[in-house]
Write a protein that holds these residues in place. Structure first.
Motif, PDB file in Angstrom:
ATOM      1  N   VAL A  17     -34.169  24.707 -56.333  1.00  0.00           N
ATOM      2  CA  VAL A  17     -34.051  24.383 -54.913  1.00  0.00           C
ATOM      3  C   VAL A  17     -33.516  25.576 -54.130  1.00  0.00           C
ATOM      4  N   GLU A  18     -32.673  26.378 -54.727  1.00  0.00           N
ATOM      5  CA  GLU A  18     -32.209  27.571 -54.022  1.00  0.00           C
ATOM      6  C   GLU A  18     -33.366  28.517 -53.746  1.00  0.00           C
ATOM      7  N   ARG A  19     -34.233  28.700 -54.747  1.00  0.00           N
ATOM      8  CA  ARG A  19     -35.403  29.560 -54.553  1.00  0.00           C
ATOM      9  C   ARG A  19     -36.310  28.998 -53.466  1.00  0.00           C
ATOM     10  N   ALA A  20     -36.550  27.679 -53.465  1.00  0.00           N
ATOM     11  CA  ALA A  20     -37.427  27.066 -52.457  1.00  0.00           C
ATOM     12  C   ALA A  20     -36.849  27.233 -51.053  1.00  0.00           C
ATOM     13  N   ASN A  39     -31.700  13.823 -53.817  1.00  0.00           N
ATOM     14  CA  ASN A  39     -31.880  12.432 -54.241  1.00  0.00           C
ATOM     15  C   ASN A  39     -30.784  12.026 -55.235  1.00  0.00           C
ATOM     16  N   ALA A  40     -29.522  12.114 -54.765  1.00  0.00           N
ATOM     17  CA  ALA A  40     -28.360  11.719 -55.577  1.00  0.00           C
ATOM     18  C   ALA A  40     -28.309  12.473 -56.894  1.00  0.00           C
ATOM     19  N   SER A  41     -28.454  13.794 -56.827  1.00  0.00           N
ATOM     20  CA  SER A  41     -28.401  14.621 -58.035  1.00  0.00           C
ATOM     21  C   SER A  41     -27.069  14.460 -58.753  1.00  0.00           C
ATOM     22  N   THR A  42     -27.118  14.650 -60.069  1.00  0.00           N
ATOM     23  CA  THR A  42     -25.916  14.492 -60.894  1.00  0.00           C
ATOM     24  C   THR A  42     -25.391  15.823 -61.409  1.00  0.00           C
ATOM     25  N   ASP A  43     -25.939  16.925 -60.915  1.00  0.00           N
ATOM     26  CA  ASP A  43     -25.499  18.248 -61.355  1.00  0.00           C
ATOM     27  C   ASP A  43     -25.003  19.024 -60.129  1.00  0.00           C
ATOM     28  N   GLY A  44     -25.199  20.327 -60.102  1.00  0.00           N
ATOM     29  CA  GLY A  44     -24.710  21.145 -59.003  1.00  0.00           C
ATOM     30  C   GLY A  44     -25.682  21.350 -57.861  1.00  0.00           C
ATOM     31  N   THR A  45     -26.748  20.552 -57.809  1.00  0.00           N
ATOM     32  CA  THR A  45     -27.781  20.746 -56.783  1.00  0.00           C
ATOM     33  C   THR A  45     -27.201  20.621 -55.366  1.00  0.00           C
ATOM     34  N   TRP A  46     -26.396  19.586 -55.116  1.00  0.00           N
ATOM     35  CA  TRP A  46     -25.859  19.371 -53.770  1.00  0.00           C
ATOM     36  C   TRP A  46     -24.950  20.520 -53.350  1.00  0.00           C
ATOM     37  N   ASP A  47     -24.196  21.082 -54.271  1.00  0.00           N
ATOM     38  CA  ASP A  47     -23.322  22.215 -53.950  1.00  0.00           C
ATOM     39  C   ASP A  47     -24.142  23.419 -53.494  1.00  0.00           C
ATOM     40  N   VAL A  48     -25.266  23.656 -54.170  1.00  0.00           N
ATOM     41  CA  VAL A  48     -26.153  24.757 -53.783  1.00  0.00           C
ATOM     42  C   VAL A  48     -26.692  24.532 -52.377  1.00  0.00           C
ATOM     43  N   ILE A  49     -27.136  23.314 -52.100  1.00  0.00           N
ATOM     44  CA  ILE A  49     -27.701  22.998 -50.785  1.00  0.00           C
ATOM     45  C   ILE A  49     -26.647  23.180 -49.688  1.00  0.00           C
ATOM     46  N   ARG A  50     -25.450  22.670 -49.921  1.00  0.00           N
ATOM     47  CA  ARG A  50     -24.390  22.783 -48.920  1.00  0.00           C
ATOM     48  C   ARG A  50     -24.039  24.246 -48.645  1.00  0.00           C
TER      49      ARG A  50
END
Length: 322
Positions: A17-20, A39-50
Motif C-alpha cells: 500500500v505504501e508503494r501504491a 479494511n480493518a487490517s491486523t498488521d502495520g498497514t494502518w500505521d503506514v497509511i496514517r
C-alpha cells in the motif's frame, strides 16, 4: 474538491500500500485526492497509511471498524471519493507518474469515450507487459468481443483504467448470480464487470499503449486472490470471469444482433470447437449461464470471425491460470 480520485482499498499489505499510495502522489497531474480505505487490517498497514496522510494532505485515510467483504471495501472507497474521474488502484498495483495526466486529457476531450485503459506490466521473475495494442480509439463492441475470451488482449483490472465516478457507482455490484456448480468467492469477475458494464454504455473507449500501470504478487503472508484460492482451483477462476461476462450480457442494452455476436464470442471462449468430452461438458456449463437463450447465436458475425479462426488453431484448457 479534486477532479481525480485515486481509490486504494487495502487489507494487510503495509509494503504494497505504501508503494501504491506513493505512485499516486507522484503523478504529474496535481488535481487529485488519494482515498485509502483500510479494511480493518491486523498488521502495520494502518500505521503506514496514517504516516503518509500526515505528510501529504491529498491522502484521505479511512479505516473500517470491522472486516468487510473485499468487494464491499472497493465500493466504500468509491463512495467516499469526490472526483469526477476515478482510478480504482488495488493495493498490490502502482502507476507511472504520467498515467493520470494522459488519461484525463483523453476523457476531457471526448465525452463519448467510456474510459481510458493503458498497457500494464506484471513484475514477476521476468516482467511481462499485457494489454498493449495500437494506441487510439477502440469501439466498445470490439472491446467486449475481446473481453469474452478473458485473455491478455484487453484488461479486467481497473488499476490500468480511468473512468467517470458516476458510471462506476451506477454499474457496481457486490456479488453476481450464478447457475454454475462453483462457489465463486473473493470478488472473482466483479473487477471485470466494472469495465464491461461501463463499456456497454459508450460507443468507444481509448487505449494508451504505454505501460503506465504495474502489478506484482504481494509479499509472503499478505493475501491475494490467487494465494487464497490455491492452484487446484484455477478452473473455478476461469469460469468465474466467464460467468461475470455472461451476467453483463444478460443486463446489456445493446441491440439484439450485437448480443448474439457477443454470446457467440463467449461460446467460442468456453467450448472447444472440436467435439470432445471437454467440449460437451463446457457446452452444458455454457447453457446454464444462459438458461433461456443460449442457442440464439450469430456464428458468422463480423466481430467474431477472427476469434473463431483463432480458436480453431489453439487448444482450450480451462485449467490454465488467469
Amino acid at each position: 474538491m479534486a477532479k481525480v480520485s485515486i481509490c486504494v482499498p487495502v487489507y494487510n499489505r503495509p509494503v504494497e500500500v505504501e508503494r501504491a499510495i506513493r505512485s499516486a502522489l507522484d503523478q504529474t497531474y496535481s488535481d487529485i485526492e488519494v482515498v485509502v480505505v483500510d479494511n480493518a487490517s491486523t498488521d502495520g498497514t494502518w500505521d503506514v497509511i496514517r504516516k503518509l496522510a500526515d505528510s501529504d494532505t491529498r491522502v484521505r485515510p479511512y479505516r473500517n471498524d470491522s472486516l468487510l467483504p473485499r468487494v464491499q471495501n472497493w465500493r466504500r472507497a468509491l463512495e467516499l471519493s469526490e472526483g469526477e474521474y476515478v482510478k480504482l488502484l488495488f493495493s498490490d498495483d502502482w502507476i507511472s507518474p504520467e498515467a493520470v495526466a494522459r488519461s484525463v486529457e483523453v476523457l476531457d476531450r471526448d465525452p463519448a469515450v467510456g474510459f481510458v485503459f493503458t498497457a500494464m506490466t506484471w513484475h514477476y521473475d521476468r516482467p511481462k507487459t499485457f494489454y498493449r495494442r495500437r494506441e487510439g480509439r477502440m469501439s466498445s463492441l470490439e472491446f467486449l468481443v475481446r473481453s469474452a475470451t478473458v485473455e491478455d488482449q484487453v484488461p479486467v483490472s481497473a488499476s490500468c483504467t480511468l473512468m467517470r465516478r458516476a458510471d462506476l457507482l451506477e454499474v457496481f455490484q457486490d456479488e453476481l448470480p450464478s447457475n454454475l456448480p462453483f462457489e465463486f468467492t473473493h470478488g472473482l469477475g466483479l473487477d471485470g464487470t466494472l469495465l464491461w458494464r461501463v463499456a456497454d454504455r459508450y460507443p468507444r473507449l481509448h487505449h494508451l499503449s504505454a505501460d503506465l500501470a504495474h502489478s506484482a504478487d504481494p509479499h509472503a503472508g499478505e493475501p491475494n486472490t490467487r494465494m487464497q484460492i490455491g492452484a487446484e482451483r484455477h478452473e473455478m477462476m476461469w469460469w468465474a470471469y466467464r460467468n461475470a461476462f455472461a451476467q453483463t450480457l444478460l443486463v446489456s442494452r445493446r441491440p439484439a444482433h450485437q448480443l448474439r455476436a457477443l454470446r457467440t464470442a463467449l461460446l467460442v471462449s468456453c467450448v472447444p470447437l472440436r467435439p470432445t468430452a471437454v467440449a460437451l461438458r463446457n457446452l452444458r456449463l455454457f447453457r446454464r449461464m444462459f438458461p433461456r437463450n443460449w442457442w440464439d447465436l450469430a456464428p458468422l458475425a463480423t466481430p467474431v470471425r477472427g476469434l473463431v479462426a483463432r480458436r480453431l488453431r489453439e487448444p482450450l484448457d480451462p485449467t490454465i491460470p488467469l
